[in-house]
Motif scaffolding. Structure first.
Motif, PDB file in Angstrom:
ATOM      1  N   GLU A 127       0.831  -1.204   0.000  1.00 31.34           N
ATOM      2  CA  GLU A 127       0.000   0.000   0.000  1.00 31.34           C
ATOM      3  C   GLU A 127       0.863   1.251   0.000  1.00 31.34           C
ATOM      4  OE1 GLU A 127      -3.536   2.101   2.690  1.00 31.34           O
ATOM      5  OE2 GLU A 127      -2.691   0.148   3.282  1.00 31.34           O
ATOM      6  N   LEU A 128       1.887   1.267   0.847  1.00 32.15           N
ATOM      7  CA  LEU A 128       2.759   2.431   0.953  1.00 32.15           C
ATOM      8  C   LEU A 128       3.423   2.761  -0.379  1.00 32.15           C
ATOM      9  CD1 LEU A 128       4.199   4.510   2.851  1.00 32.15           C
ATOM     10  CD2 LEU A 128       5.992   2.800   3.152  1.00 32.15           C
ATOM     11  N   LEU A 129       3.822   1.717  -1.121  1.00 32.55           N
ATOM     12  CA  LEU A 129       4.529   1.907  -2.380  1.00 32.55           C
ATOM     13  C   LEU A 129       3.591   1.966  -3.593  1.00 32.55           C
ATOM     14  CD1 LEU A 129       7.628  -0.402  -1.776  1.00 32.55           C
ATOM     15  CD2 LEU A 129       7.514   2.090  -1.611  1.00 32.55           C
ATOM     16  N   ILE A 153      10.323  -4.898  -1.553  1.00 33.27           N
ATOM     17  CA  ILE A 153       9.591  -5.464  -0.412  1.00 33.27           C
ATOM     18  C   ILE A 153      10.160  -6.839  -0.059  1.00 33.27           C
ATOM     19  CG2 ILE A 153       7.351  -6.308   0.385  1.00 33.27           C
ATOM     20  CD1 ILE A 153       6.067  -4.159  -1.443  1.00 33.27           C
ATOM     21  N   ARG A 154      10.433  -7.639  -1.076  1.00 33.09           N
ATOM     22  CA  ARG A 154      10.996  -8.974  -0.832  1.00 33.09           C
ATOM     23  C   ARG A 154      12.323  -8.887  -0.087  1.00 33.09           C
ATOM     24  NH1 ARG A 154      12.628 -12.448  -5.988  1.00 33.09           N
ATOM     25  NH2 ARG A 154      14.148 -10.746  -6.048  1.00 33.09           N
ATOM     26  N   LEU A 179       9.759   7.409  -1.226  1.00 33.81           N
ATOM     27  CA  LEU A 179       9.042   6.489  -0.346  1.00 33.81           C
ATOM     28  C   LEU A 179       9.899   5.263  -0.017  1.00 33.81           C
ATOM     29  CD1 LEU A 179       5.501   6.582  -2.013  1.00 33.81           C
ATOM     30  CD2 LEU A 179       6.077   7.418   0.280  1.00 33.81           C
ATOM     31  N   LEU A 180      10.574   4.755  -1.034  1.00 35.45           N
ATOM     32  CA  LEU A 180      11.413   3.581  -0.814  1.00 35.45           C
ATOM     33  C   LEU A 180      12.595   3.913   0.091  1.00 35.45           C
ATOM     34  CD1 LEU A 180      11.809   0.621  -1.429  1.00 35.45           C
ATOM     35  CD2 LEU A 180      13.083   1.263  -3.479  1.00 35.45           C
ATOM     36  N   ALA A 181      13.182   5.089  -0.092  1.00 32.73           N
ATOM     37  CA  ALA A 181      14.286   5.507   0.771  1.00 32.73           C
ATOM     38  C   ALA A 181      13.844   5.551   2.234  1.00 32.73           C
ATOM     39  CB  ALA A 181      14.818   6.864   0.324  1.00 32.73           C
ATOM     40  N   SER A 182      12.652   6.079   2.475  1.00 30.27           N
ATOM     41  CA  SER A 182      12.132   6.159   3.839  1.00 30.27           C
ATOM     42  C   SER A 182      11.901   4.773   4.420  1.00 30.27           C
ATOM     43  CB  SER A 182      10.824   6.955   3.857  1.00 30.27           C
ATOM     44  OG  SER A 182      11.029   8.289   3.449  1.00 30.27           O
TER      45      SER A 182
END
Length: 214
Positions: A127-129, A153-154, A179-182
């Motif tokens: 959801e976040l990504l 995510i994996r 978002l991924l960095a966070s």
């Protein structure tokens, strides 16, 4: 694992080539757990090779690589299995998802092995990504950016001391990269882990202890 050290390391393929300036090859470099490192490189400089060396998939290099002072060439297959389960997580540049499995199945397959994350947390990551609506989509149908987020995510479905990221945002826009960095930062802080990431251009926005040019 607290430290990864390279001692005069160089891919064998570069052995007979003219010496090029590098802050990684043919020098002494130490990566410390808890710190973040960016390795910037041009295409063909060996960044994916470096990640493969650190993960123990390849040994075609000169010099030595040590984990907490131990030469990794002397590690047994069993030791490597343990390290890859609990000390090193690797996000591959080419993602390496199973095409016939759905996005969710690709993530769940690893998490079923590690039993590390709760399902609700993994669902939250989707959801976040922004890919919660792609969970039941076969990986082969996903866009490269969606595949990259699934692979990210994996990579979080296990404990680790160091996270190896080979061009982790090459297919992402600025918003998703942020978002991924966070997400990576939060996970690394929770585990007290280090991050080693490579880039040939845009890179994760993290507070790097050192930026090295390959």
């Amino acid at each position: 694992m607290q430290e990864i050290t390279l001692h005069q390391t160089l891919p064998l393929v570069f052995r007979d080539e003219p010496i090029q300036p590098s802050e990684v090859w043919r020098t002494e470099v130490t990566f410390c757990r808890g710190n973040y490192y960016l390795i910037e490189a041009t295409s063909g400089a060996g960044k994916s090779s470096l990640c493969s060396f650190l993960y123990g998939w390849r040994g075609d290099y000169l010099g030595n690589i040590c984990f907490d002072g131990q030469d990794i060439r002397k590690l047994s297959a069993g030791a490597w299995s343990t390290i890859r389960k609990s000390s090193l997580s690797f996000l591959f540049q080419e993602m390496r998802l199973f095409d016939e499995l759905t996005a969710w199945e690709n993530v769940k397959l690893k998490n079923d092995l590690t039993k590390y994350k709760e399902e609700k947390e993994l669902r939250h990551y989707f959801e976040l990504l922004g890919i919660e609506d792609r969970q039941n989509t076969p990986a082969r149908i996903l866009s490269l950016g969606q595949q990259q987020r699934v692979a990210a995510i994996r990579s979080l479905c296990q404990p680790f001391d160091f996270l190896l990221l080979d061009e982790p945002i090459s297919h992402l826009d600025e918003e998703n990269a942020s978002l991924l960095a966070s997400l990576y930062k939060a996970e690394a802080e929770q585990q007290g882990a280090g991050i080693i990431t490579t880039s040939v251009g845009k890179h994760l926005l993290l507070s790097y202890a050192n930026v090295l040019h390959l």
